[in-house]
Write a protein that holds these residues in place. Structure first.
Motif, short mmCIF file in Angstrom:
data_model
loop_
_atom_site.label_atom_id
_atom_site.label_comp_id
_atom_site.label_asym_id
_atom_site.label_seq_id
_atom_site.Cartn_x
_atom_site.Cartn_y
_atom_site.Cartn_z
N TRP A 1 4.33 -2.38 0.29
CA TRP A 1 4.17 -3.53 -0.61
C TRP A 1 5.34 -3.60 -1.59
CZ3 TRP A 1 1.18 -7.73 -0.56
CH2 TRP A 1 1.08 -8.49 -1.72
N HIS A 2 5.76 -2.46 -2.08
CA HIS A 2 6.87 -2.42 -3.03
C HIS A 2 8.16 -2.91 -2.36
CE1 HIS A 2 9.94 -0.22 -5.62
NE2 HIS A 2 9.33 -1.02 -6.46
N ARG A 3 8.38 -2.48 -1.13
CA ARG A 3 9.58 -2.93 -0.42
C ARG A 3 9.54 -4.43 -0.15
NH1 ARG A 3 9.34 2.26 2.20
NH2 ARG A 3 7.85 1.40 3.70
N ALA A 4 8.35 -4.93 0.18
CA ALA A 4 8.22 -6.34 0.55
C ALA A 4 8.25 -7.28 -0.65
CB ALA A 4 6.92 -6.56 1.33
N THR A 5 7.78 -6.81 -1.81
CA THR A 5 7.61 -7.72 -2.95
C THR A 5 8.36 -7.28 -4.21
OG1 THR A 5 5.65 -6.58 -3.82
CG2 THR A 5 5.29 -8.26 -2.11
N GLY A 6 8.77 -6.01 -4.27
CA GLY A 6 9.35 -5.48 -5.49
C GLY A 6 8.31 -5.12 -6.53
N LEU A 7 7.01 -5.26 -6.21
CA LEU A 7 5.92 -5.01 -7.15
C LEU A 7 5.27 -3.67 -6.89
CD1 LEU A 7 4.41 -8.58 -6.92
CD2 LEU A 7 5.57 -7.65 -8.92
N ARG A 8 4.91 -2.98 -7.97
CA ARG A 8 4.27 -1.68 -7.87
C ARG A 8 2.76 -1.84 -8.07
NH1 ARG A 8 8.29 1.58 -11.89
NH2 ARG A 8 7.99 -0.34 -13.08
N ILE A 9 1.99 -1.50 -7.06
CA ILE A 9 0.54 -1.65 -7.15
C ILE A 9 -0.03 -0.64 -8.15
CG2 ILE A 9 -1.64 -1.49 -5.89
CD1 ILE A 9 -0.17 -2.32 -3.37
N ILE A 10 -0.88 -1.14 -9.02
CA ILE A 10 -1.63 -0.27 -9.94
C ILE A 10 -2.88 0.19 -9.20
CG2 ILE A 10 -2.88 -0.17 -12.14
CD1 ILE A 10 -1.02 -2.39 -13.15
N ASN A 11 -2.86 1.42 -8.76
CA ASN A 11 -4.00 1.97 -8.04
C ASN A 11 -5.05 2.43 -9.04
OD1 ASN A 11 -5.55 2.90 -5.92
ND2 ASN A 11 -4.49 4.86 -5.77
N GLY A 12 -6.30 2.49 -8.62
CA GLY A 12 -7.35 2.95 -9.50
C GLY A 12 -8.61 3.29 -8.74
N ILE A 13 -9.45 4.09 -9.36
CA ILE A 13 -10.78 4.33 -8.84
C ILE A 13 -11.78 4.00 -9.93
CG2 ILE A 13 -10.68 6.79 -9.46
CD1 ILE A 13 -12.69 7.34 -7.25
N GLY A 14 -12.81 3.28 -9.55
CA GLY A 14 -13.90 2.97 -10.45
C GLY A 14 -15.20 3.20 -9.72
N ALA A 15 -16.30 2.90 -10.37
CA ALA A 15 -17.61 3.04 -9.76
C ALA A 15 -18.55 2.07 -10.44
CB ALA A 15 -18.14 4.47 -9.91
N THR A 16 -19.49 1.53 -9.68
CA THR A 16 -20.49 0.66 -10.28
C THR A 16 -21.21 1.39 -11.41
OG1 THR A 16 -20.79 -0.38 -8.11
CG2 THR A 16 -22.47 -0.83 -9.78
N GLU A 17 -21.40 2.69 -11.22
CA GLU A 17 -22.11 3.48 -12.23
C GLU A 17 -21.34 3.56 -13.55
OE1 GLU A 17 -23.75 4.83 -8.30
OE2 GLU A 17 -21.78 4.29 -9.09
N LEU A 18 -20.01 3.46 -13.51
CA LEU A 18 -19.20 3.48 -14.73
C LEU A 18 -18.62 2.11 -15.05
CD1 LEU A 18 -18.74 6.63 -13.39
CD2 LEU A 18 -17.60 6.78 -15.60
N LEU A 19 -18.99 1.13 -14.29
CA LEU A 19 -18.69 -0.29 -14.48
C LEU A 19 -17.31 -0.70 -13.98
CD1 LEU A 19 -19.92 -2.91 -15.44
CD2 LEU A 19 -19.16 -2.41 -17.76
N HIS A 20 -16.27 0.11 -14.23
CA HIS A 20 -14.94 -0.30 -13.74
C HIS A 20 -14.05 0.92 -13.61
CE1 HIS A 20 -11.80 -3.30 -12.87
NE2 HIS A 20 -12.82 -4.15 -12.74
#
Length: 561
Positions: A332-351
């Motif tokens: 994605w970075h090569r194709a768009t120049g944008l760096r994805i903000i990765n994350g993990i959440g859970a319904t139990e913790l809302l986000h």
């Protein structure tokens, strides 16, 4: 901790919070705006946001380009809130089911429920009658606001005493017609910061959904932690994405975060990767929320049609819902120049509670604890394990798990920590690296799927004697649902049987839960005591095609749009 006095007349939600000794430890000393004891998140997001940013700012956009300003959005919300309390008899604390595609009207209904002091239970437009009936039973729901296009399964659920009010139609009792005659201003109910604002349902490994209760202060906490400290939106941003508002990933990313920042959001009721790419250019989207599956699909479209899509407005890309492979991030970075903000959440913790942005991103890792949260990797006795050693992810922060009258609270929360069910490694520099799920939950295209729920559905088919469901690695969706089935005597292992099982599960389950592969077996592997050996099914699934008379089939189209 001692709860502030409630403003709820219907006290069901508070009455069914877990016992105090089963609560997670909460870290409530957060930076940002002061949070008073009396706090209504709907009023804070909309009324106070309007005061800060102005009534004429764009707030909500639809797929066709129509725009509501903050002033117009508040007018719609306040009329609906009046209608809830006067015409429909909703009182503070009542649970209100919300069902429909992602549209400005669904968001307006959610905000109106907040301002009316009721409790929102937002479900997916694709959920089936049996699932809806179970949710209504658990949460004791008697009011529903439903897009006219999505009433069939809710009607078929046959929930006793449920009053369904539709919107988007021409009947005299349509919600929007009733609201059109209501006053244009509404004073929000002075709910407690500790009053339950929403119940978000998530599948459990037993198949019975769990209701996760979140307070008014929790809704603002996710905006003032992940959004404010990691995502860092501006008032000029335009948000868009694929997750439905029935998922807290979508509720936060497409409603809570943009309104908290004075930004606007595109709420489009149709999608798919191609549509999403087109919307970015058409609507000048700058902040995108979706799952790794969609990023992979969009990469394919970008490769096949170079120069066709205009992504010049895009500045923030967020991924959650499943593991983001480093290869996808780099592609994605090569194709768009944008760096994805990765994350993990859970319904139990809302986000999202683990993430990283900009120069702090390390592809292949999830990131570090979001400011306001703490995380550690522990063993089965909750003792921290050394860096580099896999263990269970334990998290605590300003939000946490509070199941609605569910014994599984004791499993998810131990010694004040939320145990997410994920196996992680903590690197020496404090970054967290995903390893696998620690339970039998299947995560496909960002959606949680409880294998036992799918198994129970298959077992209701007259041709099925036994069934077991596992996840199978898939290049596009990360994991797909594989159904291992023992047929009743005389039933052929044929494509016709596969088709029949596909049609049956599609009629009973939300499409993303339906098996995409069927493997027919003579018997399921079990221990001497009769316990199912799922690990053997997972291992054999890789070579099962043809080796054991397996029949492959594509399941229903997934719900990720």
């Amino acid at each position: 901790m001692e709860l502030r006095p409630s403003a709820h007349i219907d006290t069901f939600a508070r009455d069914h919070l877990p016992p105090a000794d089963q609560w997670p430890g909460l870290l409530l000393d957060l930076p940002g705006p002061r949070r008073p004891d009396r706090l209504n998140c709907g009023a804070e997001l909309l009324d106070h946001g309007l005061e800060r940013y102005g009534a004429d700012r764009p707030a909500v956009r639809d797929a066709d380009g129509a725009v509501w300003t903050y002033g117009q959005l508040r007018g719609h919300v306040d009329r609906i809130a009046h209608t809830l309390t006067t015409a429909l008899g909703v009182v503070p604390g009542n649970r209100v089911l919300l069902r429909g595609p992602t549209t400005p009207w669904l968001a307006a209904c959610w905000l109106a429920v907040m301002k009316a002091g009721a409790v929102a239970v937002t479900v997916l437009a694709a959920q089936r009658s049996r699932e809806l009936a179970t949710i209504c039973e658990i949460a004791r729901i008697r009011h529903a606001l439903c897009d006219l296009r999505c009433t069939e399964d809710l009607d078929r659920a046959g929930v006793p005493g449920l009053r369904i009010t539709t919107y988007g139609g021409a009947s005299p009792d349509d919600l929007l017609r009733l609201a059109g005659e209501a006053p244009t201003s509404y004073e929000a109910v002075a709910t407690s910061a500790d009053d339950v604002a929403l119940i978000a349902f998530t599948s459990g490994t037993t198949g019975r959904p769990k209701g996760c209760m979140h307070f008014h202060r929790d809704v603002l906490a996710i905006a003032d932690t992940f959004s404010a400290r990691v995502l860092r939106p501006t008032a000029d941003d335009i948000f868009a994405g694929s997750p439905p508002l029935g998922f807290t990933f979508g509720l936060g990313g497409l409603v809570v975060f943009p309104l908290r920042a004075g930004a606007s959001t595109l709420l489009a009721d149709r999608g798919g990767p191609e549509r999403l790419l087109g919307d970015i250019g058409r609507h000048r989207v700058s902040v995108l929320f979706t799952a790794p599956t969609a990023y992979r699909a969009m990469l394919g479209l970008l490769r096949d049609a170079p120069g066709r899509y205009d992504l010049s407005s895009l500045r923030r890309c967020v991924s959650a819902g499943e593991h983001l492979p480093a290869a996808t991030w780099h592609d994605w970075h090569r194709a768009t120049g944008l760096r994805i903000i990765n994350g993990i959440g859970a319904t139990e913790l809302l986000h999202i509670f683990l993430s990283a942005a900009d120069d702090a991103i390390r592809p292949g890792t999830t990131g570090a604890p979001v400011p306001g949260y703490e995380a550690r990797v522990v063993d089965a006795d909750l003792r921290p394990v050394p860096d580099g050693v896999p263990g269970l992810l334990a998290v605590r922060g300003p939000t946490g798990c509070r199941y609605l009258a569910d014994e599984r609270q004791r499993v998810y929360v131990r010694d004040g920590w939320n145990l997410t069910g994920d196996t992680y490694i903590r690197d020496a520099d404090g970054y967290f690296r995903y390893v696998a799920r620690a339970d039998d939950m299947i995560i496909s295209a960002g959606y949680n799927i409880a294998g036992p729920e799918v198994e129970e559905t298959l077992l209701r088919h007259p041709d099925v004697a036994e069934a077991a469901v596992t996840g199978r690695p898939d290049e596009k969706r990360g994991t797909i649902v594989a159904a291992h089935v023992v047929l009743r005597p005389g039933v052929p292992r044929s494509e016709e049987t596969v088709t029949a099982l596909k049609e049956f599960t599609t009629a009973e389950l939300t499409p993303y839960k339906c098996p995409r592969v069927f493997v027919f077996l003579d018997e399921l592997p079990r221990t001497a005591t009769g316990k199912l050996q799922r690990f053997r099914l997972r291992d054999s699934a890789q070579g099962a095609q043809g080796a054991q008379g397996a029949q492959g089939a594509q399941g229903a189209q997934g719900a990720l749009q």
